[in-house]
Enzyme design. Structure first.
Site, PDB file in Angstrom:
ATOM      1  CB  CYS A  52      -0.890  -0.008   1.244  1.00 64.11           C
ATOM      2  SG  CYS A  52      -1.712   1.568   1.527  1.00 64.11           S
ATOM      3  CB  CYS A  55       0.844   1.133   4.767  1.00 62.21           C
ATOM      4  SG  CYS A  55      -0.726   0.260   4.992  1.00 62.21           S
ATOM      5  CG  HIS A 115      -4.271  -1.247   4.343  1.00 57.67           C
ATOM      6  ND1 HIS A 115      -3.814  -0.402   3.351  1.00 57.67           N
ATOM      7  CD2 HIS A 115      -4.947  -2.245   3.714  1.00 57.67           C
ATOM      8  CE1 HIS A 115      -4.188  -0.879   2.168  1.00 57.67           C
ATOM      9  NE2 HIS A 115      -4.881  -1.985   2.368  1.00 57.67           N
ATOM     10  CG  ASN A 155     -13.396  10.140  -4.600  1.00 58.10           C
ATOM     11  OD1 ASN A 155     -14.515  10.619  -4.597  1.00 58.10           O
ATOM     12  ND2 ASN A 155     -12.462  10.468  -5.457  1.00 58.10           N
ATOM     13  CB  SER A 163      -6.489   4.808  -6.417  1.00 56.61           C
ATOM     14  OG  SER A 163      -6.025   5.692  -5.416  1.00 56.61           O
ATOM     15  CG  HIS A 166      -4.189   3.407   4.074  1.00 56.01           C
ATOM     16  ND1 HIS A 166      -3.241   2.579   4.626  1.00 56.01           N
ATOM     17  CD2 HIS A 166      -4.323   4.448   4.922  1.00 56.01           C
ATOM     18  CE1 HIS A 166      -2.817   3.110   5.754  1.00 56.01           C
ATOM     19  NE2 HIS A 166      -3.466   4.247   5.955  1.00 56.01           N
ATOM     20  CG  HIS A 168      -6.963   8.171   0.880  1.00 56.99           C
ATOM     21  ND1 HIS A 168      -7.325   6.868   0.622  1.00 56.99           N
ATOM     22  CD2 HIS A 168      -7.090   8.826  -0.298  1.00 56.99           C
ATOM     23  CE1 HIS A 168      -7.641   6.745  -0.655  1.00 56.99           C
ATOM     24  NE2 HIS A 168      -7.514   7.903  -1.245  1.00 56.99           N
ATOM     25  CD  GLN A 170      -7.484  12.927  -4.031  1.00 56.62           C
ATOM     26  OE1 GLN A 170      -6.891  13.796  -4.683  1.00 56.62           O
ATOM     27  NE2 GLN A 170      -8.024  11.862  -4.587  1.00 56.62           N
TER      28      GLN A 170
END
Ligand code: H2U
Ligand code: ZN
Length: 348
Positions: A52, A55, A115, A155, A163, A166, A168, A170
């Protein structure tokens, strides 16, 4: 006599934030489905994945090494869509060939070193660390002289084009105002100029009286399915007070934001007992150093799932060529989400 009822008859609903309409066809909600079925995304994930790029301790695609972070981790996107050193420039040939260069920068925030976690599985304390990062980024990016807007968004799920599982989000900060913000700002300003209060204060007050579309609440926030929702289980989180941006929140308000984010996403996961995909984003005052009394912070959640973990709504055909359409009403969706437990199904 046949009297028009929202729950029975095809109708159009108006979105006062954008000036757009949605076609609602409640009589059609039980039609059979023989279309595409998505893959269920509930494979067990490891706590740490050596492959990943998010990670702790791993090498990202750009070659940089992630620190051994313990809470959140903020970094500049290695494949940023916007760049700070883009030369200014413009072309305009009779308004038919119109282009402008754009300056900005993009960041990624990992929510946790784990993760295998998502927001609905994280503790309020840990979600609050994400919120503190958002507040700090909004404030600091907004201080950059050429930045006028900071878009925070998440997203979640490969169905949304995410994508990597994990956890996250933006942040894209840029010089010009994006189109959704321009639409909302126009309608918020017109409302504020006419009535002297924010559009969302008046809307929220009416929704709290009606109690038809509320999902869950706390001292500072209300989560609801907006009257004009397009996506089957679309939701908004609206601040009870007309707070303009995330950097203005007190410590208690940040805790409450973490709480409502978790409450809503736990219900989402419980709906189809799956890790529920969505795109989430904040709409708040542009970071352009102006007053903006018309702005009222809110979050939009746009989830694509329609009737199960594997059947999604397609925005095609009439939606692409005319305007959005939905079958299940906003009231029915809110009722289903409200009725769900706020304990995550995997912890039972
Ligand atoms: P998603 O939220 O769509 O999954 O995007 C993750 C972002 O992470 C994406 O914008 C960035 C991509 O450019 N990224 C990096 O910055 N470094 C990497 O090593 C891979 C992905
Ligand atoms: Zn990972």
């Amino acid at each position: 006599m046949n009297v028009f009822k929202l729950e029975d008859h095809p109708h159009r609903r108006y979105n006062p934030l954008t000036g757009e309409w949605v076609l609602v066809s409640p009589h059609r909600a039980n039609r059979p489905w023989q279309g595409q079925v998505e893959k269920k995304e509930d494979e067990e994930l490891p706590r740490y994945d050596p492959d990943c790029y998010l990670c702790p301790g791993n090498i990202r695609a750009g070659g940089k090494k992630n620190p051994d972070y313990k809470d959140t981790f903020v970094f500049t996107n290695d494949f940023s869509s916007l760049l700070s050193d883009t030369p200014t420039g413009r072309m305009d040939e009779n308004g038919l060939f119109l282009a402008e260069s754009e300056q900005g920068l993009c960041k990624v925030i990992c929510f946790s070193p784990r993760h295998d976690l998502t927001i609905p599985q994280m503790s309020i304390d840990n979600i609050k660390k994400v919120i503190k990062d958002w507040a700090q980024e909004y404030e600091e990016l907004g201080k950059i002289d050429y930045i006028n807007h900071v878009q925070i968004f998440e997203n979640k799920g490969s169905i949304m084009g995410c994508s990597n599982p994990h956890p996250h989000c933006q942040i894209w900060a840029q010089k010009s105002l994006p189109v959704e913000i321009i639409k909302e700002q126009k309608h918020l300003s017109e409302y504020y100029d006419h009535y002297g209060c924010t559009l969302l204060s008046a809307y929220l007050e009416a929704e709290l009286l009606k109690q038809e579309r509320i999902i869950c609440t706390n001292d500072t926030f209300v989560a609801l399915v907006p009257f004009w929702a397009v996506w089957p289980f679309e939701a908004m989180v609206i601040c009870r007070q007309p707070v303009k941006n995330i950097a203005s929140f007190s410590d208690k308000e940040k805790t409450d934001l973490a709480d409502i984010y978790k409450q809503l996403t736990v219900r989402y996961d419980n709906l189809f007992e799956t890790s529920f995909p969505y795109s989430m984003g904040f709409h708040q005052a542009p970071a352009d150093r102006k007053e903006h009394p018309e702005w009222h912070l809110h979050m939009h959640f746009y989830p694509p799932l329609l009737r199960s973990a594997t059947v999604k709504k397609f925005m095609v055909g009439y939606e692409m060529l005319a305007n959005p359409q939905r079958d299940i009403t906003a009231e029915q969706s809110a009722f289903r989400l409200r009725s769900l437990s706020n304990v995550h199904y995997t912890s039972k």
